[in-house]
Design an enzyme around this catalytic site. Sequence first.
Site, PDB file in Angstrom:
ATOM      1  N   SER A  14       0.818  -1.210   0.000  1.00 57.83           N
ATOM      2  CA  SER A  14       0.000   0.000   0.000  1.00 57.83           C
ATOM      3  C   SER A  14       0.854   1.264   0.000  1.00 57.83           C
ATOM      4  CB  SER A  14      -0.950  -0.003   1.197  1.00 57.83           C
ATOM      5  OG  SER A  14      -0.242  -0.137   2.412  1.00 57.83           O
ATOM      6  N   LYS A 192       7.124   2.845  16.940  1.00 65.02           N
ATOM      7  CA  LYS A 192       5.749   3.328  17.113  1.00 65.02           C
ATOM      8  C   LYS A 192       4.747   2.250  16.716  1.00 65.02           C
ATOM      9  CE  LYS A 192       5.060   4.141  12.523  1.00 65.02           C
ATOM     10  NZ  LYS A 192       3.945   3.766  11.624  1.00 65.02           N
ATOM     11  N   THR A 249      -0.503   6.476  14.115  1.00 62.32           N
ATOM     12  CA  THR A 249      -0.585   5.013  14.073  1.00 62.32           C
ATOM     13  C   THR A 249      -1.358   4.451  15.253  1.00 62.32           C
ATOM     14  OG1 THR A 249       1.608   5.101  13.038  1.00 62.32           O
ATOM     15  CG2 THR A 249       0.812   2.949  13.693  1.00 62.32           C
ATOM     16  N   ARG A 256      -2.792  -0.490  10.380  1.00 63.08           N
ATOM     17  CA  ARG A 256      -2.810  -1.957  10.426  1.00 63.08           C
ATOM     18  C   ARG A 256      -2.368  -2.467  11.791  1.00 63.08           C
ATOM     19  NH1 ARG A 256      -0.461  -1.066   5.299  1.00 63.08           N
ATOM     20  NH2 ARG A 256       1.600  -1.626   6.062  1.00 63.08           N
ATOM     21  N   ASN A 257      -1.395  -1.811  12.389  1.00 60.51           N
ATOM     22  CA  ASN A 257      -0.904  -2.265  13.687  1.00 60.51           C
ATOM     23  C   ASN A 257      -1.967  -2.088  14.770  1.00 60.51           C
ATOM     24  OD1 ASN A 257       2.069  -2.970  13.174  1.00 60.51           O
ATOM     25  ND2 ASN A 257       1.839  -0.982  12.182  1.00 60.51           N
TER      26      ASN A 257
END
Length: 334
Positions: A14, A192, A249, A256-257
Amino acid sequence: MVSLKKTAVIGAGSWGTALAKHAADIGHDVLLWARREDQVRAMNDTHVNAQYLPGITLPPNLRSTSSLEEALSDAGLVLSVVPSHTKREVWMEGKKYLKSGVPVMSASKGIELSTLHLMSDVLHEVLGDQPLAFLAGPSFAKEVAVHAPTAVVLASKDTDLARRLQKEISSDWLRTYVSDDVVGLELGGALKNVIAIACGIADGLGFGHNTRAAIITRGLAEITRMAIKMGGDPLTMAGLGGMGDLVLTCTGDLSRNRRVGIGLGQGKKLSEILTEMGQVAEGVRTAQSAHDLANREGIEMPIARQMYCILYEDKAPRTSVLDLMRRDLKHEKN
C-alpha cells in the site's frame, strides 16, 4: 546525470503504491516493482492495485514490472518500500542493476530481526557508498494517494542530498521537512508500530481515552530512551517522525498495527487477524526486535516488553495491563 524524474519504486504494497502514484502525479516517469507477476499484470491491465490500494486509479505514467533489472537499470531515483524483513534479500539482488550515485530513499519501517540493524544499517552494508535517505512521518498510504495534505520528514547524513530530494518529492499535498537524525527517525518509525498494537489492544478491551493517552505518552518515553541510547536526538521524538507518526498510528482507523491490537484485545488469535488483513503489520515482527534490542542495550521498555509477551508468549492482554499498572511507582522522567 540520470534525471530524478525517472523513478523506480521497489515494493508494491500500500505505501509503495501510494508513493509511486505520488511520484507519477508530480510528473515522474515511474516503474513500480512487485515480486508477483500476477500482481504486475493486474496493475498494468487495470491501473489499480486491488489488493493493497483498492479504489485508487494509477496514472498512465506509472507502470509495473517484476524485473528488478528493468526497474533499476535506468532509474535516477529509487524509493525502497519493501518490508523490513525482505530488505536485505531484495537489495542483494537489486544492487547488481543500480547505477553508482543514484539516490536510494528508504520508506520501510522496521528493525532486522537477525542482526537488530536499522534499515539504514542494512542498506549501508548492502549498497556501500550509494547516497541514502530515509522517509518517515505521519502518512497513511490511502490519504497520500488521494492528496490529503500530509507532512513528512526526510533524514540523511548528507544534508545536500536531503534538501535536493526534499524539493524533488514535495508537492501541494505532501510537505517535506529535512533532518540529519537518521537513527532517531528510524527508531521512531519502527517502534511506534509496537506501541500502536498496545493502543489497539486497549481499544479492543473496551478501555477509553485515558488509557490511550497513557500508552501514547509512556510509549514515546520508551522510544525516546532507546533513541538517545543509540545516538539519536531526543528532539526528533517531538517531531513528525516521533510524536506525529506515533499519534497517527495509535489512533487512526487505517492503522494496520492498531487493527492487530484491536483483534487481540477482542480475543482473536494473531494468525486469524493477519489472515483477515492480508497485509503486513510491521509491529508484529518489530515487537520481537524491540524486545531483543532493549535487552541488548539495557533499556527499560515495559510496554514493548508486554507486547512481546502477548504476541510471542501467548500472554493474556488483561494480565499484561495489570502487570503494567502494578509496576513499581517512580518519577515521571524515569
